[in-house]
Design a protein around this motif. Sequence first.
Motif, mmCIF file in Angstrom:
data_model
loop_
_atom_site.group_PDB
_atom_site.id
_atom_site.type_symbol
_atom_site.label_atom_id
_atom_site.label_comp_id
_atom_site.label_asym_id
_atom_site.label_seq_id
_atom_site.Cartn_x
_atom_site.Cartn_y
_atom_site.Cartn_z
ATOM 1 N N ASP A 63 4.623 -15.414 3.806
ATOM 2 C CA ASP A 63 4.430 -15.920 5.166
ATOM 3 C C ASP A 63 3.090 -15.484 5.758
ATOM 4 O OD1 ASP A 63 4.889 -13.247 5.397
ATOM 5 O OD2 ASP A 63 6.427 -13.385 6.962
ATOM 6 N N GLY A 64 2.244 -14.832 4.952
ATOM 7 C CA GLY A 64 0.939 -14.403 5.435
ATOM 8 C C GLY A 64 0.932 -13.035 6.066
ATOM 9 N N ARG A 65 2.090 -12.378 6.134
ATOM 10 C CA ARG A 65 2.132 -11.029 6.699
ATOM 11 C C ARG A 65 1.471 -10.045 5.758
ATOM 12 N NH1 ARG A 65 3.094 -10.486 12.107
ATOM 13 N NH2 ARG A 65 4.266 -12.320 12.758
ATOM 14 N N ARG A 66 0.778 -9.089 6.348
ATOM 15 C CA ARG A 66 -0.025 -8.159 5.559
ATOM 16 C C ARG A 66 0.376 -6.724 5.873
ATOM 17 N NH1 ARG A 66 -5.035 -5.584 7.036
ATOM 18 N NH2 ARG A 66 -6.439 -5.213 5.268
ATOM 19 N N SER A 67 0.569 -5.917 4.829
ATOM 20 C CA SER A 67 0.820 -4.484 4.976
ATOM 21 C C SER A 67 -0.122 -3.760 4.031
ATOM 22 C CB SER A 67 2.275 -4.143 4.632
ATOM 23 O OG SER A 67 3.170 -4.870 5.441
ATOM 24 N N GLN A 68 -0.446 -2.519 4.343
ATOM 25 C CA GLN A 68 -1.401 -1.805 3.502
ATOM 26 C C GLN A 68 -1.199 -0.306 3.564
ATOM 27 O OE1 GLN A 68 -5.065 -3.253 5.173
ATOM 28 N NE2 GLN A 68 -5.151 -1.661 6.741
ATOM 29 N N ILE A 69 -1.593 0.366 2.483
ATOM 30 C CA ILE A 69 -1.599 1.816 2.420
ATOM 31 C C ILE A 69 -2.918 2.242 1.806
ATOM 32 C CG2 ILE A 69 0.912 2.027 2.258
ATOM 33 C CD1 ILE A 69 0.547 2.513 -0.757
ATOM 34 N N PHE A 70 -3.271 3.520 1.961
ATOM 35 C CA PHE A 70 -4.530 4.057 1.463
ATOM 36 C C PHE A 70 -4.245 5.260 0.569
ATOM 37 C CE2 PHE A 70 -5.419 1.773 5.278
ATOM 38 C CZ PHE A 70 -6.635 1.142 5.054
ATOM 39 N N LEU A 71 -4.930 5.321 -0.564
ATOM 40 C CA LEU A 71 -4.718 6.386 -1.539
ATOM 41 C C LEU A 71 -6.047 6.988 -1.954
ATOM 42 C CD1 LEU A 71 -2.342 4.335 -3.872
ATOM 43 C CD2 LEU A 71 -1.585 6.086 -2.266
ATOM 44 N N ALA A 72 -6.170 8.313 -1.847
ATOM 45 C CA ALA A 72 -7.307 8.969 -2.491
ATOM 46 C C ALA A 72 -7.171 8.766 -3.994
ATOM 47 C CB ALA A 72 -7.308 10.457 -2.147
ATOM 48 N N LEU A 73 -8.270 8.861 -4.737
ATOM 49 C CA LEU A 73 -8.198 8.594 -6.169
ATOM 50 C C LEU A 73 -7.227 9.522 -6.876
ATOM 51 C CD1 LEU A 73 -11.846 7.719 -7.293
ATOM 52 C CD2 LEU A 73 -10.023 6.236 -6.466
ATOM 53 N N SER A 74 -7.204 10.784 -6.468
ATOM 54 C CA SER A 74 -6.274 11.724 -7.096
ATOM 55 C C SER A 74 -4.823 11.339 -6.803
ATOM 56 C CB SER A 74 -6.561 13.153 -6.626
ATOM 57 O OG SER A 74 -6.490 13.235 -5.212
ATOM 58 N N THR A 75 -4.570 10.841 -5.576
ATOM 59 C CA THR A 75 -3.223 10.391 -5.221
ATOM 60 C C THR A 75 -2.864 9.123 -5.981
ATOM 61 O OG1 THR A 75 -3.604 11.285 -3.007
ATOM 62 C CG2 THR A 75 -1.707 9.846 -3.293
ATOM 63 N N ALA A 76 -3.849 8.237 -6.160
ATOM 64 C CA ALA A 76 -3.613 7.007 -6.908
ATOM 65 C C ALA A 76 -3.232 7.313 -8.357
ATOM 66 C CB ALA A 76 -4.851 6.117 -6.858
ATOM 67 N N ALA A 77 -3.853 8.355 -8.931
ATOM 68 C CA ALA A 77 -3.515 8.744 -10.306
ATOM 69 C C ALA A 77 -2.076 9.257 -10.373
ATOM 70 C CB ALA A 77 -4.488 9.804 -10.799
ATOM 71 N N GLU A 78 -1.666 10.029 -9.380
ATOM 72 C CA GLU A 78 -0.285 10.522 -9.339
ATOM 73 C C GLU A 78 0.684 9.359 -9.147
ATOM 74 O OE1 GLU A 78 2.482 13.657 -6.738
ATOM 75 O OE2 GLU A 78 0.319 13.488 -6.355
ATOM 76 N N PHE A 79 0.323 8.409 -8.309
ATOM 77 C CA PHE A 79 1.161 7.240 -8.081
ATOM 78 C C PHE A 79 1.299 6.420 -9.362
ATOM 79 C CE2 PHE A 79 1.243 2.756 -6.236
ATOM 80 C CZ PHE A 79 2.625 2.745 -6.098
ATOM 81 N N ARG A 80 0.207 6.287 -10.100
ATOM 82 C CA ARG A 80 0.233 5.565 -11.376
ATOM 83 C C ARG A 80 1.266 6.185 -12.321
ATOM 84 N NH1 ARG A 80 -4.061 6.332 -14.909
ATOM 85 N NH2 ARG A 80 -3.748 8.535 -14.317
ATOM 86 N N ASP A 81 1.307 7.518 -12.386
ATOM 87 C CA ASP A 81 2.273 8.193 -13.256
ATOM 88 C C ASP A 81 3.705 7.969 -12.776
ATOM 89 O OD1 ASP A 81 0.103 9.102 -14.684
ATOM 90 O OD2 ASP A 81 0.045 11.057 -13.682
ATOM 91 N N HIS A 82 3.900 7.973 -11.462
ATOM 92 C CA HIS A 82 5.239 7.704 -10.932
ATOM 93 C C HIS A 82 5.684 6.277 -11.250
ATOM 94 C CE1 HIS A 82 6.258 11.367 -8.890
ATOM 95 N NE2 HIS A 82 5.146 11.379 -8.156
ATOM 96 N N LEU A 83 4.745 5.339 -11.250
ATOM 97 C CA LEU A 83 5.100 3.956 -11.579
ATOM 98 C C LEU A 83 5.685 3.866 -12.986
ATOM 99 C CD1 LEU A 83 2.117 1.944 -10.029
ATOM 100 C CD2 LEU A 83 4.532 1.780 -9.370
#
Length: 296
Positions: free
Chosen positions: A72-92
Motif C-alpha cells: 500500500d506504499g507504507r514505509r517503515s525503517q530501522i538503522f543498523l551500525a555495521l557491527s550490529t548488521a553483522a550480528e543481525f545477519r548471524d541471527h537471521l
Amino acid sequence: MSDLGSGDEGSSSQKYHPGMEQGSAEYDPGQQGPVEQELATKMLQIQSKRFYLDVKQNRRGRFIKVAEIGADGRRSQIFLALSTAAEFRDHLSTFSDFYSSLGPPNPENVPEDGKLRSEMMVKDNRRYYLDLKENSRGRFLRVSQTITRGGPRSQVAIPAQGMIEFRDALTDLLDEFSADEHAYKPDLPEGRHVHVDNKNFYFDIGQNNRGVYMRISEVKTNIRTAITIPEKSWPRFRDILADYCDKIKPGSSGAGSVAATADQSHTMGNSNSTQQHLQDTSGGGGGGGGGSSSMK
C-alpha cells in the motif's frame, strides 16, 4: 501463504514517495547540512513487499538503513551500525534454521502472543527486538528498534520465507564495506550540550577522510562560532584545560597567584595609561608624535 503487513501493533510508518530513501539524518540527529553519503543499495522483492538495504556514511561513520515498502506504499525503517548488521545477519541464519524445523502452521497451536522465538540485540543506546511470529496471515520476523532516551519505536517485518534472501543481501554489503571499516570509527560518542548563562555550547564528534575531530560550537541568539580540534590534539587540550582548572580552583594557591598577577597587570596597565595620558596632554613624548597636539 499470503503476504503479511509490516505491522504489528504500534508500528510507525509513513506513505512512501520517490527519494525518501535518500538523506535520512535519523542516525545522526546533530548533523547540519547534506553531509550524508549513500555508498551502495540493494533492493529485494519478497512477496508483495520491497526492502531497500542502503549503506550510508555520515560524520559519525557508516551504517545500514533498512526500509520496508508495503504493497500500500507504507514505509517503515530501522538503522543498523555495521557491527550490529553483522550480528543481525548471524541471527537471521539462526531464525531461518528454526523456521525450517517448524511444521506447517497450526491455527489451534499458536502461542497467545504469536511469538515462536525471540532474541534481543543491544548497541549503545539502541535495543533491537527480533521476534519470529505467527498470525492468521503466516509467519514473519519482526525487527523492532527502540532508543533508550525515548522516541518512537520503529520496526520492519520480513516474511519468514525471505529471511535467507535477506541474509544473503546483507552479507554481500557487509563483505564489501566492512573490509575497510578500520579506517572509520562507526560508533563515535554522541554529542554533548552545555548551557551557560545565555550561551549554548555544543560538542560534536565527527570524522572525515582526514580522521576524527571534535567541533565545539558557541551559540548565542543568532550568532554561531565554532572551532574544530583533530583527535590527536585532544589530550593536549585536555591537559591545558585541566591545568587552568587547577590554577583557578577556589582556595588553591594557584588561584591567588593568578589573581595577584591579574591585579598587578591591571595596576601597571592603569599606571602606564595615566603616564601616557600626562605625556600626551603636556605635549611630551617625542615632539607630539601619533597625532597629539599642544598649545603654548
